[in-house]
Design an enzyme around this catalytic site. Structure first.
Site, PDB file in Angstrom:
ATOM      1  N   ARG A   1      62.798  57.593  19.011  1.00 23.77           N
ATOM      2  CA  ARG A   1      62.578  58.859  18.311  1.00 23.77           C
ATOM      3  C   ARG A   1      61.184  59.411  18.567  1.00 23.77           C
ATOM      4  O   ARG A   1      60.859  60.488  18.074  1.00 23.77           O
ATOM      5  CB  ARG A   1      62.745  58.645  16.810  1.00 23.77           C
ATOM      6  CG  ARG A   1      64.133  59.023  16.272  1.00 23.77           C
ATOM      7  CD  ARG A   1      64.151  58.749  14.785  1.00 23.77           C
ATOM      8  NE  ARG A   1      65.100  59.531  14.042  1.00 23.77           N
ATOM      9  CZ  ARG A   1      66.312  59.115  13.700  1.00 23.77           C
ATOM     10  NH1 ARG A   1      66.742  57.949  14.116  1.00 23.77           N
ATOM     11  NH2 ARG A   1      67.085  59.884  12.958  1.00 23.77           N
TER      12      ARG A   1
ATOM     13  N   LYS B   1      75.639  62.234  16.808  1.00 18.95           N
ATOM     14  CA  LYS B   1      75.388  60.991  17.549  1.00 18.95           C
ATOM     15  C   LYS B   1      76.331  59.877  17.085  1.00 18.95           C
ATOM     16  O   LYS B   1      76.896  59.161  17.903  1.00 18.95           O
ATOM     17  CB  LYS B   1      73.928  60.538  17.374  1.00 18.95           C
ATOM     18  CG  LYS B   1      72.901  61.535  17.875  1.00 18.95           C
ATOM     19  CD  LYS B   1      71.499  60.953  17.909  1.00 18.95           C
ATOM     20  CE  LYS B   1      70.949  60.595  16.549  1.00 18.95           C
ATOM     21  NZ  LYS B   1      70.636  61.774  15.692  1.00 18.95           N
TER      22      LYS B   1
ATOM     23  N   ARG C   1      74.920  60.168   1.196  1.00 18.19           N
ATOM     24  CA  ARG C   1      73.694  59.653   1.815  1.00 18.19           C
ATOM     25  C   ARG C   1      72.492  60.349   1.193  1.00 18.19           C
ATOM     26  O   ARG C   1      72.423  61.572   1.169  1.00 18.19           O
ATOM     27  CB  ARG C   1      73.748  59.914   3.323  1.00 18.19           C
ATOM     28  CG  ARG C   1      73.463  58.687   4.137  1.00 18.19           C
ATOM     29  CD  ARG C   1      73.554  58.976   5.593  1.00 18.19           C
ATOM     30  NE  ARG C   1      72.256  59.344   6.140  1.00 18.19           N
ATOM     31  CZ  ARG C   1      71.964  59.293   7.425  1.00 18.19           C
ATOM     32  NH1 ARG C   1      72.882  58.901   8.287  1.00 18.19           N
ATOM     33  NH2 ARG C   1      70.784  59.643   7.860  1.00 18.19           N
TER      34      ARG C   1
END
Ligand code: AMP
Length: 395
Positions: A294, A217, A339
């Site tokens: 979501r 995305k 991350r």
């Protein structure tokens, strides 16, 4: 501190409404009231900083009239400087941050007073405070013309407030709509009717980029921005930026993100509404929603928020890829970007959450005729061309 609560619409001798870009505004705070409050604030500042020559830091553009008026009412020696805050895209793991432009003064050891026109959620101010604090001023305070306590999402507590106001769009006395209305001497508030039924830009396109974590995305959003100039809203980036800045919201979000869970819908919807109102330029050609919605309640909230602004979700592009591929990509990203949620345990949890809570949105949008399936495996350029066909179709 004497703060004036303004709730009514004082009558003025001026025309009862003004209209900009099809939006109608009614009188709210008169120039006379502003003058009186400016004098009071200038007197408070003069008393507190006597003999210390404070430095006023005016945040352009909106605060320029307020800062000038305060400055000339001061009865002590003081200096003034002007800054701009510009958004720039940090690395995707840090999100959007605002950078100070134009501050050439050394503020170490100085008494610094930030002069702002309006504090809404407080996110911009929180970032500015962090930046200025790191330059070691002697004291750091905030003077804001307007303050929206009901919109506040941070722990900002301004020292000098002109007026507490409700969460409404306002113009005049430095505050603008598309660059206009700054020179109105009074402050005007949007009329109830106009606020609900009109929007500055009805042609703004709204694209949801949909897919599991690791489906690409972010990568594809970058390409969409480059080709179409759309505004990118990544809720993941917004949350990571809060965590990085150590805000209260960041602390809440961190607890969920590190466990691979979703932030509660109610909070997420508030965050998105704030971004839509404060970050997206009214003249933007379009918006890409990345990571939102979501859940079905989030999709319903998005539909509501857009329809209140005269807009709708124009197309949903869904990047479809299998779990093995997604896991490999996320592990690789974890090694490269560090991350914290890209580790095997959290990845498994996030994929579960995706299958249980997010993937039902495919049917939700399919039923509305807006879902477009995109094969998510392959070269990013060819995936992008597939997406672009669907975006071209809504322009
Ligand atoms: P992302 O960068 O989009 O993968 O998001 C990272 C994490 O932020 C997710 O795993 C969630 O914990 C949280 N998050 C991002 N967007 C949302 C959302 N729309 N609703 C709930 N949680 C979200």
């Amino acid at each position: 501190m004497n703060q004036d609560e303004v709730t009514g619409c004082p009558t003025t001798a001026a025309a009862p409404t003004v209209t900009y870009n099809g939006l109608t505004f009614v009188p709210f705070i008169s120039r006379k009231e502003i003058n009186a409050r400016v004098k009071e604030i200038a007197a408070e500042i003069s008393g507190r900083f006597e003999g210390r020559c404070p430095l006023l830091v005016c945040v352009l553009n909106g605060a320029f009239l307020f800062a000038a008026d305060i400055f000339r009412e001061l009865t002590i020696d003081a200096e003034i400087t002007f800054i701009r805050l510009k958004s720039y895209d940090g690395m995707s793991s840090t999100g959007k941050v605002k950078q100070i432009h134009g501050l050439s003064e050394d503020i170490a050891g100085r008494d610094v007073i930030i002069v702002e026109d309006i504090i809404d959620t407080g996110h911009t101010m929180a970032g500015l405070l962090d930046d200025l604090r790191a330059r070691h001023p002697h004291t750091l305070s905030i003077a804001t013309l307007l303050f929206k306590p009901d919109s506040l999402q941070t722990q900002i507590s301004p020292d000098y407030v002109g007026f507490n106001i409700p969460t409404k769009f306002i113009i005049g006395y430095g505050l603008d709509l598309d660059g206009l209305a700054r020179n109105l001497p009074d402050i005007w508030v949007i009329g109830e009717q106009a606020e609900q039924s009109t929007t500055p830009n009805k042609t703004m396109r709204n694209v949801v980029i949909f897919g599991a974590p690791g489906s690409g995305k972010g990568t594809q959003s970058e390409r969409i921005i480059n080709r179409y100039g759309f505004h990118h809203i990544s809720t993941g980036d917004v949350l990571r930026s809060h965590i990085k800045r150590g805000t209260e919201l960041g602390a809440i979000a961190d607890g969920y993100i590190s466990k691979g869970q979703l932030i509660p819908d109610e909070l997420m919807v508030k965050i998105l509404a704030d971004v839509l109102d404060n970050e997206v330029a009214p003249e933007a050609a379009g918006v890409i929603f990345d990571g939102f919605p979501r859940t079905v309640p989030q999709a319903e909230a998005l539909e509501r928020m857009l329809s209140e602004r005269g807009r709708k979700v124009d197309v949903v592009v869904g990047l479809e890829t299998d779990d093995d591929e997604l896991t490999q990509r996320l592990l690789k990203r974890g090694q490269e970007s560090g991350r914290s949620d890209d580790n095997i345990e959290t990845i498994r949890k996030r994929l579960d959450v995706y299958h249980n809570q997010t993937s039902p949105l495919r049917d939700y949008y399919d039923a509305r005729g807006s879902y477009r399936r995109i094969e998510g495996k392959g070269h990013p350029d060819s995936i992008f061309e597939d997406i672009a066909k669907h975006i071209d179709a809504i322009l």
